[in-house]
Write a protein that holds these residues in place. Structure first.
Motif, mmCIF file in Angstrom:
data_model
loop_
_atom_site.group_PDB
_atom_site.id
_atom_site.type_symbol
_atom_site.label_atom_id
_atom_site.label_comp_id
_atom_site.label_asym_id
_atom_site.label_seq_id
_atom_site.Cartn_x
_atom_site.Cartn_y
_atom_site.Cartn_z
ATOM 1 N N MET A 24 -2.723 30.318 -7.510
ATOM 2 C CA MET A 24 -2.525 29.097 -6.727
ATOM 3 C C MET A 24 -1.215 28.455 -7.152
ATOM 4 S SD MET A 24 -5.024 25.779 -6.386
ATOM 5 C CE MET A 24 -6.402 26.816 -5.925
ATOM 6 N N PRO A 25 -0.144 28.791 -6.449
ATOM 7 C CA PRO A 25 1.151 28.225 -6.832
ATOM 8 C C PRO A 25 1.103 26.695 -6.804
ATOM 9 C CG PRO A 25 1.427 29.969 -5.220
ATOM 10 C CD PRO A 25 -0.038 29.683 -5.303
ATOM 11 N N PRO A 26 1.825 26.085 -7.695
ATOM 12 C CA PRO A 26 1.804 24.608 -7.744
ATOM 13 C C PRO A 26 2.422 23.998 -6.491
ATOM 14 C CG PRO A 26 3.476 25.486 -9.214
ATOM 15 C CD PRO A 26 2.697 26.656 -8.725
ATOM 16 N N HIS A 27 1.856 22.921 -6.021
ATOM 17 C CA HIS A 27 2.403 22.188 -4.890
ATOM 18 C C HIS A 27 1.848 20.764 -4.922
ATOM 19 C CE1 HIS A 27 -1.454 23.809 -3.468
ATOM 20 N NE2 HIS A 27 -1.541 22.716 -2.729
ATOM 21 N N THR A 28 2.462 19.927 -4.128
ATOM 22 C CA THR A 28 2.030 18.529 -4.072
ATOM 23 C C THR A 28 1.062 18.331 -2.903
ATOM 24 O OG1 THR A 28 3.892 17.919 -2.677
ATOM 25 C CG2 THR A 28 4.192 17.690 -5.055
ATOM 26 N N ILE A 29 0.238 17.324 -3.010
ATOM 27 C CA ILE A 29 -0.669 16.935 -1.934
ATOM 28 C C ILE A 29 -0.664 15.415 -1.834
ATOM 29 C CG2 ILE A 29 -2.168 18.943 -2.182
ATOM 30 C CD1 ILE A 29 -4.137 17.114 -3.684
ATOM 31 N N ILE A 30 -1.115 14.949 -0.691
ATOM 32 C CA ILE A 30 -1.320 13.507 -0.513
ATOM 33 C C ILE A 30 -2.815 13.291 -0.359
ATOM 34 C CG2 ILE A 30 -0.832 11.473 0.889
ATOM 35 C CD1 ILE A 30 1.748 12.825 1.787
ATOM 36 N N ASP A 31 -3.382 12.638 -1.315
ATOM 37 C CA ASP A 31 -4.827 12.401 -1.336
ATOM 38 C C ASP A 31 -5.115 11.062 -0.669
ATOM 39 O OD1 ASP A 31 -7.489 12.120 -1.780
ATOM 40 O OD2 ASP A 31 -7.427 12.657 -3.900
ATOM 41 N N TYR A 32 -5.745 11.132 0.537
ATOM 42 C CA TYR A 32 -6.060 9.907 1.268
ATOM 43 C C TYR A 32 -7.481 9.402 0.986
ATOM 44 C CZ TYR A 32 -1.838 10.762 3.993
ATOM 45 O OH TYR A 32 -0.541 10.954 4.381
ATOM 46 N N GLU A 33 -8.241 10.214 0.278
ATOM 47 C CA GLU A 33 -9.632 9.849 0.023
ATOM 48 C C GLU A 33 -9.808 9.062 -1.264
ATOM 49 O OE1 GLU A 33 -12.040 10.233 2.145
ATOM 50 O OE2 GLU A 33 -10.707 11.243 3.564
ATOM 51 N N GLU A 34 -8.911 9.315 -2.215
ATOM 52 C CA GLU A 34 -9.099 8.709 -3.539
ATOM 53 C C GLU A 34 -9.002 7.196 -3.493
ATOM 54 O OE1 GLU A 34 -6.662 8.828 -7.693
ATOM 55 O OE2 GLU A 34 -7.296 10.748 -6.862
ATOM 56 N N GLN A 35 -8.013 6.698 -2.790
ATOM 57 C CA GLN A 35 -7.845 5.242 -2.707
ATOM 58 C C GLN A 35 -8.124 4.808 -1.265
ATOM 59 O OE1 GLN A 35 -4.682 3.803 -5.056
ATOM 60 N NE2 GLN A 35 -4.584 1.804 -4.120
ATOM 61 N N LYS A 36 -9.399 4.889 -0.909
ATOM 62 C CA LYS A 36 -9.840 4.548 0.445
ATOM 63 C C LYS A 36 -11.002 3.564 0.337
ATOM 64 C CE LYS A 36 -10.399 6.872 4.895
ATOM 65 N NZ LYS A 36 -10.520 8.176 5.557
ATOM 66 N N PRO A 37 -10.684 2.299 0.044
ATOM 67 C CA PRO A 37 -11.745 1.305 -0.125
ATOM 68 C C PRO A 37 -12.331 0.909 1.220
ATOM 69 C CG PRO A 37 -9.605 0.251 -0.261
ATOM 70 C CD PRO A 37 -9.352 1.725 -0.120
ATOM 71 N N PRO A 38 -13.425 0.129 1.236
ATOM 72 C CA PRO A 38 -14.010 -0.310 2.517
ATOM 73 C C PRO A 38 -13.018 -1.074 3.398
ATOM 74 C CG PRO A 38 -15.550 -0.676 0.722
ATOM 75 C CD PRO A 38 -14.272 -0.257 0.091
ATOM 76 N N ASN A 39 -12.146 -1.835 2.768
ATOM 77 C CA ASN A 39 -11.146 -2.574 3.534
ATOM 78 C C ASN A 39 -9.925 -1.685 3.736
ATOM 79 O OD1 ASN A 39 -9.323 -4.309 4.659
ATOM 80 N ND2 ASN A 39 -9.610 -5.952 3.181
ATOM 81 N N PRO A 40 -9.653 -1.260 4.970
ATOM 82 C CA PRO A 40 -8.538 -0.321 5.200
ATOM 83 C C PRO A 40 -7.168 -0.905 4.880
ATOM 84 C CG PRO A 40 -9.435 -1.097 7.282
ATOM 85 C CD PRO A 40 -10.358 -1.598 6.222
ATOM 86 N N GLU A 41 -7.088 -2.240 4.744
ATOM 87 C CA GLU A 41 -5.792 -2.831 4.413
ATOM 88 C C GLU A 41 -5.332 -2.394 3.030
ATOM 89 O OE1 GLU A 41 -3.692 -4.663 6.376
ATOM 90 O OE2 GLU A 41 -5.115 -3.978 7.892
ATOM 91 N N PHE A 42 -6.274 -2.018 2.194
ATOM 92 C CA PHE A 42 -5.928 -1.597 0.837
ATOM 93 C C PHE A 42 -5.900 -0.076 0.695
ATOM 94 C CE2 PHE A 42 -8.017 -5.773 0.377
ATOM 95 C CZ PHE A 42 -6.946 -6.477 -0.153
ATOM 96 N N ALA A 43 -6.034 0.626 1.798
ATOM 97 C CA ALA A 43 -6.034 2.090 1.751
ATOM 98 C C ALA A 43 -4.625 2.592 1.453
ATOM 99 C CB ALA A 43 -6.537 2.658 3.068
ATOM 100 N N ARG A 44 -4.574 3.604 0.633
ATOM 101 C CA ARG A 44 -3.296 4.208 0.285
ATOM 102 C C ARG A 44 -3.472 5.714 0.172
ATOM 103 N NH1 ARG A 44 -2.460 -0.260 1.403
ATOM 104 N NH2 ARG A 44 -1.207 -1.855 0.341
ATOM 105 N N GLY A 45 -2.430 6.421 0.556
ATOM 106 C CA GLY A 45 -2.387 7.845 0.284
ATOM 107 C C GLY A 45 -1.663 8.057 -1.031
ATOM 108 N N ILE A 46 -2.202 8.876 -1.902
ATOM 109 C CA ILE A 46 -1.634 9.064 -3.240
ATOM 110 C C ILE A 46 -0.946 10.419 -3.305
ATOM 111 C CG2 ILE A 46 -2.135 9.197 -5.695
ATOM 112 C CD1 ILE A 46 -4.558 7.435 -5.199
ATOM 113 N N LEU A 47 0.341 10.362 -3.588
ATOM 114 C CA LEU A 47 1.115 11.596 -3.761
ATOM 115 C C LEU A 47 0.848 12.114 -5.167
ATOM 116 C CD1 LEU A 47 3.309 13.574 -2.766
ATOM 117 C CD2 LEU A 47 5.009 12.005 -3.738
ATOM 118 N N LYS A 48 0.314 13.319 -5.268
ATOM 119 C CA LYS A 48 0.006 13.870 -6.581
ATOM 120 C C LYS A 48 0.030 15.387 -6.506
ATOM 121 C CE LYS A 48 -5.029 13.624 -5.960
ATOM 122 N NZ LYS A 48 -6.282 13.070 -6.523
ATOM 123 N N CYS A 49 -0.085 15.962 -7.687
ATOM 124 C CA CYS A 49 -0.129 17.426 -7.768
ATOM 125 C C CYS A 49 -1.526 17.923 -7.439
ATOM 126 C CB CYS A 49 0.261 17.884 -9.172
ATOM 127 S SG CYS A 49 1.983 17.522 -9.596
#
Length: 909
Positions: free
Chosen positions: A737-762
């Protein structure tokens, strides 16, 4: 068309047996049995009784006779056919027909040399009575067998032939017109109504001889639907007087509203023909059950309208209901007398009409002397001027003044032209124009009525009636469609009181196949210009969907599109794509902001600060060791493994920067590589050390032969073998599995979508991270076990105890790391907390190793150089006594391998 009496009798008997459903209305058998009696003997007993008190008809001689049906009197109480005289709807309309006949007969261009006559009857506003009266029109069409009738002298009797009516003008009420039309169609007598608007009469298959110069209620209902929709109402109630006019009008409104859509009926209430006391209070109470339906569509007679307004006022609901009245309300002041406040804002509709000036001049000039042809005029005179005439057979009432005959209409009494006068005139003219066209075709060049028009063929005359097209008395076109209906032309009024100099009905628009409404001219209760609302449910706020109420398409509940939903359409909420969040008004979606751990974040500052201190301290130790590489302390610490261990500590501090740096392919590769490598190098070196010490002393207990692989080279080889396992696992990971980046939209997805963030991580999951560290943890645990086993070795000869303390402390740090790391898995700041926890834990473990193993040595080297000298040590004998001979040999071997000079045992011991 001539019919035998036997045929008529047979037809009526058949009809009576079927309750007359053939005519479209299920009338009882009694009227038809009375009709049978009238056809056989001439008049019914009731008619004869009435004849004794009131004249039956107006007879105007002419070449061609038209029939006329007018509600000269109101409906009488129970048992009495006729009631009080009706001045406007009765006398005005009747006089309009007489006026039209005068105008036609004096017109040299229309029916020249032909005089129109008339037989005008009173319907008394009752359908059954009108039916009996209208039989006068068909008597001439019934051939009676008088062969067996002889006078006293034996001669046959001389029976005057009754006049033949070629067409009928009327009736007024729809129920009356329906009853009369059922009879006239049997004898093919065309009929033109001036006021009947029931949609049922548009059925050409059942009322083919019926026409009308007023538009049917279906047009009126269409106009009312357009008015309601134009004002933005979608939830209204309907009120209808029991009877054909009210019920058919509401039925037409309901049908058109269903076809148009977007309009719902809250309640459809019928006003009984004979309402009981309190009936109207109950009606208002029912209307308030759906109080949001403020709009009330009313098809009712004048009396019912007035009583509805009275009941609303009594219930203190002035200004609540918004009435939309049919032409029966129109612009009548009598319908709202003393109830003006309740009626304020009412929108009413009336067939487009104009006041006929010529009729005003004609009617106001009528008097008892010049209007003897109207047999009901004297009764009108008494009612209009509130006086009493002396007439034979009528008892004088001393309570009323005596009429002088000098009174004048409009001067001594109130006068306003009745609204249907124009249509009466147009109906008479329509019949005249049809006869005129028929005469031109059948009697070209003939003066007067020719043989082809004697008698007039009713079916042929009907065709000419349907073909007329002329400008009527008000200048508007008079024509009929294939069903005999006139085109729909309506004026729209609103009753206004506030902010106007003359309270009354104001023309606010018109309807001619489409609506033209001047909304700016409208005003409501209290002078408010804003159109009130009559809706079941108010519009939903932005981001809310409509949840429809079952069975009521205009009613709904508003439900917020919550979470990450947006409003797809007015009825549906849909989820935004995984990488998006809803707009603030939830009308669409927008990209979710992408974040990463910033260097300026508090979650990064502390780990970076510790890492920098650690790197500086590690560098200082390495520099010190290099500078004092040949000093006894450095040599005694095992230089080769010390440099390897210090390299691992340095990499542990260095991984903090890779963990915080913005993820990229290279950074992700470095994270995979160095995350476990630094710890692996450190613990592999410490494990090799503790294992060497443990094996030396364990071997010394058994023999004096030193164990294998305890030389520095052997120790390095063992260390690198242990490290290579970690490297091999990492490179296999790279390949799979070669290394690559992903954007995780689930990790910081609180009930209030105003605080939702996509997290750029490995692409490193929690599991892969733990697996990456698992080998180092195994080394750490193994090293701790050897440290525990070597704890009894004298500290003079080894580093077992410092390494043991290092391992104990490191285990505590990592035991604290586990619950913090995994306990924040559900946190919206999981990545930041876990990254900080991991880097701080690694820095602390590296600091413990550095502090326990090397800081004391550096301290002695720098601050106490006098202690960093070669010393004589105890003899091997003393050493054996203290530890074992094996230890002595091991230390001796170690001294040789590290290049130390041989230390001879103290001979004195």
């Amino acid at each position: 068309m001539f019919c035998s009496a036997k045929f008529i009798v047979f037809s009526i008997i058949v009809l009576s047996s079927h309750q007359c459903s053939w005519f479209g209305t299920s009338y009882g058998y009694k009227p038809w049995l009375r009709l049978l009696w009238v056809l056989l003997v001439g008049f019914s007993p009731a008619s004869r009784a009435q004849q004794g008190t009131q004249p039956q008809s107006i007879k105007i001689e002419g070449d061609i006779t038209l029939g006329g049906l007018f509600p000269v009197h109101s409906r009488g109480p129970a048992g009495v056919p006729c009631g009080e005289i009706k001045r406007e709807k009765g006398i005005h309309r009747l006089e309009a027909m007489l006026y039209a006949l005068d105008q036609i007969n004096s017109d040299p261009e229309l029916l020249p040399n032909i005089t129109l006559g008339a037989r005008i009857l009173d319907t008394c506003s009752r359908d059954t009575y009108a039916l009996e009266q209208s039989l006068t029109f068909v008597q001439a069409l019934i051939q009676k067998d008088n062969s067996d009738v002889r006078c006293s002298n034996g001669e046959p009797p001389i029976i005057p032939k009754p006049e033949r009516v070629v067409g009928v003008i009327g009736a007024s009420g729809s129920s009356v017109s329906i009853m009369v039309a059922n009879v006239l169609r049997l004898f093919a007598i065309p009929q033109i109504s001036y006021a009947s608007t029931a949609p049922e009469l548009s059925d050409n298959s059942r009322y083919e001889f019926f026409s009308r110069v007023v538009p049917p209620d279906s047009y009126q209902a269409q106009a009312m639907v357009d008015i309601v929709k134009n004002m933005g109402w979608n939830y209204v109630s309907t009120l209808a007087s029991e009877g054909n006019y009210g019920e058919s009008g509401v039925d037409a409104f309901l049908q058109i509203s269903r076809e148009a859509g977007g309009l719902c009926i809250a309640q459809s209430i019928k006003i009984p023909r004979e309402p009981r006391p309190g009936e109207f209070d109950k009606i208002i109470k029912r209307l308030m059950e759906t109080s949001n339906a403020r709009g009330v569509i009313i098809f009712a007679n004048e009396d019912d309208i007035k009583r509805v307004l009275q009941a609303a006022k009594k219930a203190n609901l002035t200004g609540h209901f918004l009435f939309v009245g049919s032409d029966s309300w129109g612009s009548k002041n009598s319908a709202i007398e003393d109830q003006e406040e309740v009626a304020e804002g009412a929108v009413t509709i009336l067939p487009k009409r104009a006041s006929i000036d010529g009729f005003d001049q004609y009617f106001t000039s009528r008097s008892l002397e010049n209007n003897r042809r109207n047999i009901w005029f004297a009764e009108f005179w008494e009612d209009d001027f509130k006086c009493k005439l002396t007439r034979p057979g009528i008892k004088y009432d001393p309570g009323r003044r005596k009429c002088t005959g000098e009174e004048r209409i409009s001067r001594d009494s109130q006068y306003e032209q009745e609204g249907k006068v124009q249509f009466v005139i147009d109906a008479v003219y329509a019949m005249a124009h049809a006869l005129h066209s028929m005469h031109l075709d059948l009697c070209a060049g003939s003066m007067g009525v020719c043989e082809k028009m004697d008698p007039v063929d009713g079916r042929m005359l009907l065709q000419y009636i349907r073909s007329v097209n002329f400008n009527g008395s008000a200048g508007t076109g008079v024509m009929f469609n294939e069903n005999g209906d006139a085109p729909g032309r309506y004026d729209i009024f609103q009753y206004q009181m506030s902010n106007v100099s003359n309270p009354g009905y104001k023309n606010i628009g018109q309807w001619t196949n489409h609506l033209r409404l001047n909304v700016n001219e409208m005003q409501w209760s209290g002078g408010d210009r804003k159109i009130p609302e009559s809706v079941c449910s108010f519009p939903c706020e932005s981001g809310e969907r409509k949840k429809m109420v079952k069975g009521v398409p205009c009613c709904w509940h508003c439900e917020l599109c919550d979470g990450y939903q947006y409003l797809l359409d007015e009825f549906t909420c849909d989820m935004c794509p995984f990488d998006m969040r809803p707009l603030e008004n939830r009308t669409g979606c927008r990209p979710t902001p992408i974040i990463k751990l910033e260097w300026s974040s508090p979650w990064a500052i502390i780990p970076v600060f510790l890492a920098i201190l650690g790197i500086l301290a590690t560098t200082g130790v390495i520099v010190t060791f290099i500078r004092f590489n040949d000093t006894p302390i450095v040599r005694a610490s095992g230089r080769e493994l010390s440099y390897v261990l210090l390299t691992g500590i340095f990499l542990i501090y260095l991984i903090t920067f890779f963990m915080i740096a913005e993820p990229s392919v290279a950074i992700c590769a470095f994270r995979r590589l160095f995350l476990g490598l630094g710890m692996c190098i450190s613990y592999a070196a410490m494990l090799t050390k503790t294992n060497r010490i443990y094996r030396i002393f364990e071997q010394g207990k058994k023999s004096v032969t030193p164990p294998k692989f305890i030389s520095p080279t052997s120790q390095l080889i063992i260390t690198f073998i242990l490290i290579s396992v970690q490297l091999l696992a990492v490179f296999i990971w790279f390949g799979v599995m070669p290394p690559h980046t992903i954007i995780d939209y689930e990790e910081q997805k609180p009930p209030n979508p105003e605080f939702a963030r996509g997290i750029l991580k490995c692409d490193m999951s929690d599991l892969s991270l733990i697996l990456c560290l698992s080998y180092s943890i195994v080394l750490m645990i193994t090293c701790t076990v050897y440290a525990i086993k070597s704890r009894g070795v004298p500290e003079t000869f080894n580093e077992a105890k410092p390494i043991g303390f290092t391992m104990y402390t490191t285990c505590i740090i990592w035991l604290a790391f586990v619950p913090i790391f995994f306990g924040t898995a559900q946190s919206t700041e999981k990545m930041f907390i876990q990254t900080t926890t991991l880097t701080v834990s690694m820095s602390l473990s590296a600091t413990v190793s550095l502090g326990m193993l090397y800081i004391p040595k550096v301290y002695v080297i720098i601050f106490h150089p006098e202690q960093n000298v070669q010393k004589r040590k105890r003899s091997f004998k003393a050493v054996v006594q203290a530890a074992t001979v094996t230890t002595h040999l091991s230390l001796k071997s170690n001294d040789k391998q590290n290049g130390e000079s041989k230390v001879e045992p103290d001979r004195s011991q």
